[in-house]
Design a protein around this motif. Structure first.
Motif, PDB file in Angstrom:
ATOM      1  N   LYS A   1      11.357  -6.671   3.679  1.00 49.16           N
ATOM      2  CA  LYS A   1      11.418  -4.679   3.447  1.00 49.16           C
ATOM      3  C   LYS A   1      10.363  -3.762   3.144  1.00 49.16           C
ATOM      4  CE  LYS A   1      13.266  -1.941  -0.291  1.00 49.16           C
ATOM      5  NZ  LYS A   1      13.738  -1.454  -1.870  1.00 49.16           N
ATOM      6  N   VAL A   2      10.176  -2.837   3.654  1.00 50.02           N
ATOM      7  CA  VAL A   2       8.885  -2.147   3.690  1.00 50.02           C
ATOM      8  C   VAL A   2       9.245  -0.679   3.605  1.00 50.02           C
ATOM      9  CG1 VAL A   2       7.061  -1.278   5.571  1.00 50.02           C
ATOM     10  CG2 VAL A   2       8.138  -3.547   5.882  1.00 50.02           C
ATOM     11  N   ASN A   3       8.041  -0.421   2.522  1.00 53.00           N
ATOM     12  CA  ASN A   3       8.534   0.989   2.366  1.00 53.00           C
ATOM     13  C   ASN A   3       6.962   1.657   2.298  1.00 53.00           C
ATOM     14  OD1 ASN A   3       7.521   1.257  -0.352  1.00 53.00           O
ATOM     15  ND2 ASN A   3       9.342   0.506  -0.927  1.00 53.00           N
ATOM     16  N   ASN A   4       7.146   2.530   2.122  1.00 51.83           N
ATOM     17  CA  ASN A   4       5.614   3.328   1.955  1.00 51.83           C
ATOM     18  C   ASN A   4       4.869   2.540   1.194  1.00 51.83           C
ATOM     19  OD1 ASN A   4       6.094   5.466   4.036  1.00 51.83           O
ATOM     20  ND2 ASN A   4       6.408   6.894   2.499  1.00 51.83           N
ATOM     21  N   LYS A   5       4.992   2.545   0.090  1.00 48.57           N
ATOM     22  CA  LYS A   5       3.906   1.930  -1.202  1.00 48.57           C
ATOM     23  C   LYS A   5       4.187   0.319  -1.356  1.00 48.57           C
ATOM     24  CE  LYS A   5       4.406   5.771  -4.292  1.00 48.57           C
ATOM     25  NZ  LYS A   5       4.502   6.898  -4.840  1.00 48.57           N
ATOM     26  N   THR A   6       5.232  -0.367  -0.751  1.00 48.03           N
ATOM     27  CA  THR A   6       5.060  -1.876  -1.650  1.00 48.03           C
ATOM     28  C   THR A   6       5.937  -2.175   0.027  1.00 48.03           C
ATOM     29  OG1 THR A   6       7.150  -1.545  -1.763  1.00 48.03           O
ATOM     30  CG2 THR A   6       4.971  -1.394  -3.861  1.00 48.03           C
ATOM     31  N   ILE A   7       5.588  -3.469   0.394  1.00 48.05           N
ATOM     32  CA  ILE A   7       6.039  -4.618   1.044  1.00 48.05           C
ATOM     33  C   ILE A   7       6.721  -6.070   0.706  1.00 48.05           C
ATOM     34  CG2 ILE A   7       5.055  -5.754   3.110  1.00 48.05           C
ATOM     35  CD1 ILE A   7       2.844  -3.876   3.013  1.00 48.05           C
ATOM     36  N   THR A   8       7.990  -6.349   0.884  1.00 53.13           N
ATOM     37  CA  THR A   8       8.406  -7.562   0.152  1.00 53.13           C
ATOM     38  C   THR A   8       8.691  -8.317   1.205  1.00 53.13           C
ATOM     39  OG1 THR A   8       9.720  -5.536  -1.366  1.00 53.13           O
ATOM     40  CG2 THR A   8      10.547  -8.174  -1.518  1.00 53.13           C
TER      41      THR A   8
ATOM     42  N   ILE B   1       8.029 -11.834  -2.739  1.00 57.33           N
ATOM     43  CA  ILE B   1       6.482 -11.358  -3.599  1.00 57.33           C
ATOM     44  C   ILE B   1       6.968 -10.097  -3.218  1.00 57.33           C
ATOM     45  CG2 ILE B   1       4.430 -11.548  -2.631  1.00 57.33           C
ATOM     46  CD1 ILE B   1       4.642 -13.890  -2.649  1.00 57.33           C
ATOM     47  N   THR B   2       6.310  -9.053  -3.900  1.00 56.96           N
ATOM     48  CA  THR B   2       6.279  -7.833  -4.146  1.00 56.96           C
ATOM     49  C   THR B   2       4.408  -6.988  -3.489  1.00 56.96           C
ATOM     50  OG1 THR B   2       8.110  -7.280  -4.815  1.00 56.96           O
ATOM     51  CG2 THR B   2       6.833  -5.850  -4.371  1.00 56.96           C
ATOM     52  N   VAL B   3       3.858  -7.281  -3.023  1.00 52.74           N
ATOM     53  CA  VAL B   3       2.856  -6.790  -2.679  1.00 52.74           C
ATOM     54  C   VAL B   3       2.288  -5.066  -2.874  1.00 52.74           C
ATOM     55  CG1 VAL B   3       1.542  -8.891  -1.544  1.00 52.74           C
ATOM     56  CG2 VAL B   3       2.827  -6.899  -0.082  1.00 52.74           C
ATOM     57  N   ASP B   4       1.247  -4.137  -2.707  1.00 55.44           N
ATOM     58  CA  ASP B   4       1.563  -3.173  -2.978  1.00 55.44           C
ATOM     59  C   ASP B   4       0.739  -2.695  -1.692  1.00 55.44           C
ATOM     60  OD1 ASP B   4       2.096  -2.086  -5.596  1.00 55.44           O
ATOM     61  OD2 ASP B   4      -0.402  -2.642  -6.154  1.00 55.44           O
ATOM     62  N   ARG B   5       1.199  -1.997  -0.968  1.00 56.28           N
ATOM     63  CA  ARG B   5       0.280  -1.725   0.064  1.00 56.28           C
ATOM     64  C   ARG B   5      -1.311  -1.029  -0.036  1.00 56.28           C
ATOM     65  NH1 ARG B   5       1.572   3.849   4.405  1.00 56.28           N
ATOM     66  NH2 ARG B   5       0.319   3.333   5.583  1.00 56.28           N
ATOM     67  N   PRO B   6      -2.071  -2.031   1.218  1.00 62.84           N
ATOM     68  CA  PRO B   6      -3.371  -1.489   0.430  1.00 62.84           C
ATOM     69  C   PRO B   6      -3.903  -0.953   1.079  1.00 62.84           C
ATOM     70  CG  PRO B   6      -2.873  -3.642   2.499  1.00 62.84           C
ATOM     71  CD  PRO B   6      -1.548  -3.270   2.396  1.00 62.84           C
ATOM     72  N   LYS B   7      -4.456   0.105   0.204  1.00 59.14           N
ATOM     73  CA  LYS B   7      -5.047   1.009   0.110  1.00 59.14           C
ATOM     74  C   LYS B   7      -5.460   1.462   0.844  1.00 59.14           C
ATOM     75  CE  LYS B   7      -5.712   0.860  -4.998  1.00 59.14           C
ATOM     76  NZ  LYS B   7      -6.461   1.465  -6.384  1.00 59.14           N
ATOM     77  N   SER B   8      -6.694   0.638   1.456  1.00 60.69           N
ATOM     78  CA  SER B   8      -7.758   0.299   3.257  1.00 60.69           C
ATOM     79  C   SER B   8      -6.348   1.569   4.233  1.00 60.69           C
ATOM     80  CB  SER B   8      -7.816  -0.459   3.331  1.00 60.69           C
ATOM     81  OG  SER B   8      -7.469  -1.813   4.091  1.00 60.69           O
ATOM     82  N   THR B   9      -5.350   0.783   3.980  1.00 64.24           N
ATOM     83  CA  THR B   9      -4.813   1.381   5.517  1.00 64.24           C
ATOM     84  C   THR B   9      -2.825   2.292   4.842  1.00 64.24           C
ATOM     85  OG1 THR B   9      -2.487  -0.421   4.282  1.00 64.24           O
ATOM     86  CG2 THR B   9      -3.415  -1.120   5.892  1.00 64.24           C
ATOM     87  N   ILE B  10      -3.682   3.488   4.328  1.00 65.81           N
ATOM     88  CA  ILE B  10      -3.220   4.409   3.683  1.00 65.81           C
ATOM     89  C   ILE B  10      -3.275   5.568   4.842  1.00 65.81           C
ATOM     90  CG2 ILE B  10      -3.073   6.657   2.171  1.00 65.81           C
ATOM     91  CD1 ILE B  10      -2.089   3.652   1.060  1.00 65.81           C
ATOM     92  N   LYS B  11      -4.544   5.832   5.667  1.00 66.02           N
ATOM     93  CA  LYS B  11      -4.419   6.122   6.566  1.00 66.02           C
ATOM     94  C   LYS B  11      -3.691   5.510   7.775  1.00 66.02           C
ATOM     95  CE  LYS B  11      -7.292   9.375   4.343  1.00 66.02           C
ATOM     96  NZ  LYS B  11      -9.177  10.294   4.497  1.00 66.02           N
ATOM     97  N   ASP B  12      -3.637   4.849   8.081  1.00 65.57           N
ATOM     98  CA  ASP B  12      -3.733   3.890   9.411  1.00 65.57           C
ATOM     99  C   ASP B  12      -2.170   4.277   9.723  1.00 65.57           C
ATOM    100  OD1 ASP B  12      -2.963   2.073  11.457  1.00 65.57           O
ATOM    101  OD2 ASP B  12      -4.093   0.887  10.230  1.00 65.57           O
ATOM    102  N   LYS B  13      -1.778   5.089  10.536  1.00 63.71           N
ATOM    103  CA  LYS B  13      -0.957   5.645  11.560  1.00 63.71           C
ATOM    104  C   LYS B  13       0.311   4.505  11.496  1.00 63.71           C
ATOM    105  CE  LYS B  13      -1.785  10.171  11.911  1.00 63.71           C
ATOM    106  NZ  LYS B  13      -2.177  11.304  12.535  1.00 63.71           N
TER     107      LYS B  13
END
Length: 90
Positions: free
Chosen positions: A22-29, A38-50
């Motif tokens: 599962k993928v959404n704007n904030k997390t990846i399962t 396992i649910t991981v937060d979207r890495p902050k380094s990818t916020i601007k990565d389209k």
């Protein structure tokens, strides 16, 4: 606090292959080979990565396995063919 107390020890048993389920704007399962979720937060380094979310969706669709640190709940930038000392987290 000195630097030694800030270091996080990486246990190679914590690095496991997982499939994105599962993928959404904030997390990846992800699901491990042992069916652990396992649910991981979207890495902050990818916020601007389209391309990051598009890539995660492609990985989800393909069903490939990617390395994840299940203890720290982080994706790895490189795969496990590199030595453990060279692992970098996103």
């Amino acid at each position: 606090m000195n630097e030694k107390n800030l270091e996080v020890k990486i246990n190679e048993n914590d690095i496991v292959p997982a499939q994105v389920i599962k993928v959404n704007n904030k997390t990846i399962t992800l699901k491990t080979e042992d069916n652990e979720i396992i649910t991981v937060d979207r890495p902050k380094s990818t916020i601007k990565d389209k391309l990051f979310l598009k890539t995660m969706i492609d990985i989800l669709r393909s069903g490939i396995w990617i390395p994840v640190n299940k203890k720290l709940k982080q994706l790895l930038r490189y795969d496990w063919f590199d030595s453990l000392e060279e692992y970098q987290f996103l």
